[in-house]
Design an enzyme around this catalytic site. Structure first.
Site, short mmCIF file in Angstrom:
data_model
loop_
_atom_site.label_atom_id
_atom_site.label_comp_id
_atom_site.label_asym_id
_atom_site.label_seq_id
_atom_site.Cartn_x
_atom_site.Cartn_y
_atom_site.Cartn_z
CD GLU A 1 -2.52 1.30 2.72
OE1 GLU A 1 -2.84 0.21 3.25
OE2 GLU A 1 -2.85 2.40 3.18
CD GLU B 1 -3.74 7.54 5.28
OE1 GLU B 1 -2.58 7.13 5.21
OE2 GLU B 1 -4.70 6.82 5.61
#
Ligand SMILES: *[C@@H]1O[C@H](CO)[C@@H](O)[C@H](O)[C@H]1NC(C)=O
Ligand SMILES: *[C@@H]1O[C@H](CO)[C@@H](O)[C@H](O)[C@H]1NC(C)=O
Ligand SMILES: *[C@@H]1O[C@H](CO)[C@@H](O)[C@H](O)[C@H]1NC(C)=O
Length: 314
Positions: free
Chosen positions: A133, A138
Site C-alpha cells: 500500500e 493522507e
C-alpha cells in the site's frame, strides 16, 4: 545462453531509460465516470460513512464532473440519527491496476474539517497487505501527521538516513507492527495538507514506483520549481529532472518487487474511524467524533475533493 543474453540486454535497457515514461492514462472530468468503480462497500477502516454507488453519488451531487473537474464530497445537508448507517460519502478505485509506473495528481482542493480522513492511495484490496500500500496523500482532522506512507507485509524497513526533503515518522513498513502505522514521511511544508493546501489552490502530488524505489513529490500550486512534466502533462516525462523527492523509499532493506504487486489507485473520504476517530480529541476537535458527524452536516461543506487530473505514465 540466449536467456542470459536477453536478460542482460533487458536490464541494460531498463537501467538506461528507467526515468523516462510515456503517458498511458489521462483522466480529466467525465473520464472518471467510465473507468473508475464507485465502491459502495462497508468502510474497511470503520468510519462513520456510507459509501454510495455512482448513480447515488451523481443523483445526490456527491460527485459532479465538468469538462475539467471532478468533485467528490460527503453529504453536508443531512442530520443523522445514531441508528443511521453513516454520512454518505464516495470512494473510487481505478479499474486499471499498475506495477511500476508514475502517477501525477493535480488536486485543487482536498477534504478538510474535524473528523475528515481523506486519502489518495494505491493498493490491491483483495490482497492487502501482500500487494503493498502506498499512501500518497493522507491525514486526519486537518492535523499533522499528514504523510506519505508505505504499508507492507513483513520484512520491509526503510533506512533511517536517506535523501528526501520530508521527515520520516517511522521506518518499519510492516502493517503488523506499531498498530499498522507503516513507514511514513511528512512533507516539510504546511501547505501540503488541509486548509493551507486548499487556501493555496492545492498543488501536485506525484508518485514514481520502480523495483528500486518508491518516491513521492509534492509541489504547491505557486511553487516555482514544479517541473514542466508535472504541470503541463506531456506525452513523455523524465523523472530524473524532478529534483529531490519529498519522500524516498529505497529497496535497501525492503525487496520492493516482492512486497508490491499490481495496485489500483483509490480516492476516498471517510469520517472518524480507526485513525481520525482515535485522535479526534487530541487533535482539538469538539465533543465526540461520531456525534459531531451525525449532528453537524454543515461542518462538512469543505469536505470535498476537486481533482483537475490524474495522469499515469508507464
Ligand atoms: C453540484 O455540485 C457542483 C460542484 O460543487 C456545483 O457547482 C453545482 O451547482 C451542484 N449542483 C446542484 C444541482 O446542486
Ligand atoms: C503536515 O506535516 C507537517 C510536517 O510535520 C507539519 O508541519 C504541518 O503542520 C502538517 N500540516 C497540517 C495541516 O497539519
Ligand atoms: C528479508 O528481506 C531480505 C531482502 O531485503 C532477504 O534477503 C531476507 O531473506 C528476507 N528475510 C525473510 C525472513 O524473509
Amino acid at each position: 545462453m540466449r536467456a542470459a543474453a536477453a536478460l542482460f540486454s533487458t536490464s541494460w535497457l531498463t537501467s538506461a531509460y528507467a526515468a523516462s515514461y510515456s503517458l498511458s492514462d489521462n483522466w480529466v472530468g467525465p473520464a472518471f465516470l467510465n473507468t473508475w468503480t464507485f465502491e459502495n462497500i462497508a468502510d474497511p477502516t470503520n468510519g462513520r460513512v456510507t459509501y454510495v454507488d455512482q448513480a447515488t453519488a451523481l443523483a445526490q451531487n456527491l460527485t459532479y464532473v465538468s469538462d475539467d473537474t471532478l468533485i467528490m464530497r460527503c453529504d453536508d445537508t443531512t442530520v443523522l440519527s445514531a441508528s443511521d448507517p453513516g454520512r454518505n460519502s464516495v470512494r473510487i478505485k481505478s479499474d486499471k491496476a499498475y506495477t511500476t509506473h508514475v502517477a501525477v495528481f493535480n488536486v485543487r482542493h482536498m477534504p478538510q474539517g474535524c473528523a475528515t480522513w481523506p486519502a489518495i492511495w494505491e493498493t490491491l484490496e483483495s490482497d492487502w497487505p501482500n500487494s503493498g500500500e502506498v499512501d500518497i496523500l493522507e491525514g486526519v482532522n486537518d492535523e499533522s501527521p499528514n504523510a506519505s506512507t508505505l504499508h507492507t507485509s513483513a520484512n520491509c524497513t526503510m533506512p533511517a538516513s536517506r535523501t528526501q526533503t520530508g521527515t520520516a515518522t517511522g521506518n518499519d513498513c510492516y502493517g503488523g507492527d506499531n498498530d499498522n502505522a507503516g513507514c511514513g514521511v511528512q512533507a516539510p511544508t504546511t501547505n501540503s495538507y488541509g486548509p493551507e493546501f486548499n487556501d493555496n489552490g492545492g498543488g501536485w502530488y506525484a508518485m514514481e514506483r520502480t523495483t528500486d524505489f518508491i518516491k513521492v513529490w509534492f509541489w504547491a500550486r505557486n511553487d516555482g520549481t514544479v517541473p514542466f512534466d508535472v504541470y503541463s502533462g506531456p506525452a513523455q516525462i523524465d523523472t530524473d529532472n524532478w529534483g529531490t523527492a519529498t519522500a524516498y523509499f529505497p529497496n535497501t532493506d525492503c525487496d520492493l518487487a516482492s512486497h508490491f504487486g499490481e495496485n489500483n489507485i483509490i480516492f476516498d473520504l471517510t469520517l472518524c474511524g480507526d485513525w481520525a476517530g482515535a485522535v479526534y480529541s487530541s487533535d482539538g476537535c469538539p465533543g465526540d467524533c461520531v456525534t459531531y458527524v451525525n449532528e453537524n452536516p454543515s461542518a462538512f461543506s469543505n469536505a470535498y475533493w476537486d481533482i483537475a487530473s490524474v495522469r499515469v505514465y508507464q
